[in-house]
Scaffold this active site. Sequence first.
Site, PDB file in Angstrom:
ATOM      1  N   LYS A  54      36.508 -45.226  53.541  1.00 35.43           N
ATOM      2  CA  LYS A  54      35.942 -46.551  53.721  1.00 35.43           C
ATOM      3  C   LYS A  54      34.414 -46.499  53.717  1.00 35.43           C
ATOM      4  O   LYS A  54      33.751 -47.528  53.615  1.00 35.43           O
ATOM      5  CB  LYS A  54      36.393 -47.123  55.076  1.00 35.43           C
ATOM      6  CG  LYS A  54      37.872 -47.221  55.263  1.00 35.43           C
ATOM      7  CD  LYS A  54      38.186 -47.739  56.672  1.00 35.43           C
ATOM      8  CE  LYS A  54      39.601 -47.436  57.047  1.00 35.43           C
ATOM      9  NZ  LYS A  54      39.842 -47.705  58.485  1.00 35.43           N
ATOM     10  N   ASP A 111      29.381 -42.298  50.161  1.00 41.98           N
ATOM     11  CA  ASP A 111      28.434 -42.656  51.214  1.00 41.98           C
ATOM     12  C   ASP A 111      27.515 -41.486  51.563  1.00 41.98           C
ATOM     13  O   ASP A 111      26.305 -41.604  51.559  1.00 41.98           O
ATOM     14  CB  ASP A 111      29.181 -43.149  52.466  1.00 41.98           C
ATOM     15  CG  ASP A 111      30.266 -42.188  52.941  1.00 41.98           C
ATOM     16  OD1 ASP A 111      30.526 -41.156  52.280  1.00 41.98           O
ATOM     17  OD2 ASP A 111      30.886 -42.459  53.995  1.00 41.98           O
ATOM     18  N   ASP A 114      28.083 -34.139  53.154  1.00 39.49           N
ATOM     19  CA  ASP A 114      27.758 -33.289  54.305  1.00 39.49           C
ATOM     20  C   ASP A 114      28.083 -31.849  53.910  1.00 39.49           C
ATOM     21  O   ASP A 114      27.282 -31.175  53.282  1.00 39.49           O
ATOM     22  CB  ASP A 114      28.567 -33.802  55.495  1.00 39.49           C
ATOM     23  CG  ASP A 114      28.294 -33.064  56.788  1.00 39.49           C
ATOM     24  OD1 ASP A 114      27.373 -32.234  56.815  1.00 39.49           O
ATOM     25  OD2 ASP A 114      28.992 -33.310  57.779  1.00 39.49           O
ATOM     26  N   LYS A 142      23.012 -34.640  53.190  1.00 42.05           N
ATOM     27  CA  LYS A 142      22.513 -33.924  54.382  1.00 42.05           C
ATOM     28  C   LYS A 142      21.960 -32.572  53.971  1.00 42.05           C
ATOM     29  O   LYS A 142      22.688 -31.741  53.428  1.00 42.05           O
ATOM     30  CB  LYS A 142      23.643 -33.718  55.395  1.00 42.05           C
ATOM     31  CG  LYS A 142      23.832 -34.876  56.317  1.00 42.05           C
ATOM     32  CD  LYS A 142      24.721 -34.501  57.480  1.00 42.05           C
ATOM     33  CE  LYS A 142      25.321 -35.744  58.077  1.00 42.05           C
ATOM     34  NZ  LYS A 142      26.318 -35.454  59.112  1.00 42.05           N
ATOM     35  N   ASP A 170      30.743 -44.639  59.826  1.00 49.15           N
ATOM     36  CA  ASP A 170      31.282 -44.955  61.146  1.00 49.15           C
ATOM     37  C   ASP A 170      31.348 -43.743  62.055  1.00 49.15           C
ATOM     38  O   ASP A 170      31.203 -42.605  61.619  1.00 49.15           O
ATOM     39  CB  ASP A 170      32.710 -45.468  60.990  1.00 49.15           C
ATOM     40  CG  ASP A 170      33.683 -44.324  60.665  1.00 49.15           C
ATOM     41  OD1 ASP A 170      33.375 -43.543  59.740  1.00 49.15           O
ATOM     42  OD2 ASP A 170      34.710 -44.182  61.345  1.00 49.15           O
TER      43      ASP A 170
HETATM   44  P1  IMP Z   1      31.983 -33.597  53.707  1.00 43.04           P
HETATM   45  O1  IMP Z   1      33.315 -33.302  53.118  1.00 43.04           O
HETATM   46  O2  IMP Z   1      31.657 -32.663  54.859  1.00 43.04           O
HETATM   47  O3  IMP Z   1      30.858 -33.620  52.695  1.00 43.04           O
HETATM   48  O4  IMP Z   1      32.046 -35.009  54.400  1.00 43.04           O
HETATM   49  C1  IMP Z   1      32.119 -36.163  53.680  1.00 43.04           C
HETATM   50  C2  IMP Z   1      32.648 -37.324  54.468  1.00 43.04           C
HETATM   51  O5  IMP Z   1      32.510 -37.146  55.874  1.00 43.04           O
HETATM   52  C3  IMP Z   1      31.809 -38.559  54.147  1.00 43.04           C
HETATM   53  O6  IMP Z   1      32.318 -39.246  53.020  1.00 43.04           O
HETATM   54  C4  IMP Z   1      31.880 -39.342  55.431  1.00 43.04           C
HETATM   55  O7  IMP Z   1      33.015 -40.184  55.423  1.00 43.04           O
HETATM   56  C5  IMP Z   1      32.011 -38.303  56.507  1.00 43.04           C
HETATM   57  N1  IMP Z   1      30.695 -37.979  57.126  1.00 43.04           N
HETATM   58  C6  IMP Z   1      29.944 -36.881  56.923  1.00 43.04           C
HETATM   59  N2  IMP Z   1      28.809 -36.925  57.642  1.00 43.04           N
HETATM   60  C7  IMP Z   1      28.853 -38.099  58.309  1.00 43.04           C
HETATM   61  C8  IMP Z   1      27.931 -38.765  59.224  1.00 43.04           C
HETATM   62  O8  IMP Z   1      26.833 -38.284  59.569  1.00 43.04           O
HETATM   63  N3  IMP Z   1      28.349 -39.974  59.692  1.00 43.04           N
HETATM   64  C9  IMP Z   1      29.523 -40.564  59.342  1.00 43.04           C
HETATM   65  N4  IMP Z   1      30.394 -39.990  58.490  1.00 43.04           N
HETATM   66  C10 IMP Z   1      30.056 -38.778  57.980  1.00 43.04           C
END
Ligand code: IMP
Length: 188
Positions: A54, A111, A114, A142, A170
């Site tokens: 979302k 969005d 990370d 990030k 969120d």
């Molecule tokens: P990744 O797989 O670690 O890159 O995380 C990606 C997903 O984690 C994003 O699409 C977000 O939904 C969530 N996410 C990562 N960091 C944050 C944050 O700082 N705030 C809120 N959601 C996050």
Amino acid sequence: MSSADRDNVPAWAAHELGKVIVSPADVHRRVLELGAEITQDYRDHPPLLVGVLKGALTFMSDLMRAIELPLDVDFMAVSSYGAATKSSGVVRIVKDLDIDLTNRHVLVVEDIVDSGLTLNYLRKYLGSRKPLSLEVCALLFKEGEQRVEQTIRYTGFRIAPEFVVGYGLDVNERYRNLDGIYEFVGKP
Ligand code: IMP
């Protein structure tokens, strides 16, 4: 933190928000820039935008209106975090696409990147459906957190590795409706 940093934090959420990471005005300005860039790059082959729900909800809604092309839009929902604030590394598809990707120029709208695990998974999954091209537009990136190398064609802002909320992002489903992006300092 100086008091100026908190001047623009919405009062109703101030008890759980730290500093302003990206102000509503800066988000707005950058989304228009990204839209103009995408319009230029895709003028001969309008894209299919794939939003990742979302979190990309708000970004997608503004970005698609900043692109001046006859584009198509579809959504996927994935879950990688559950209720925690760190990636589990396990990505689950909660809602799949409705549109066939064959011979389409696909632009994934995310969005935030990370660890990069979600995007890595999506790239493989969408790539296996034979699109003509597959690129990514992420509002936030990030710094220094990626566990897998990422090539992201369009990035809104590079931010420090802090947990942030607002503009679709969120914590336990809260704060998606903030206009800007803020550091989250409450209890997850
Ligand atoms: P990744 O797989 O670690 O890159 O995380 C990606 C997903 O984690 C994003 O699409 C977000 O939904 C969530 N996410 C990562 N960091 C944050 C944050 O700082 N705030 C809120 N959601 C996050």
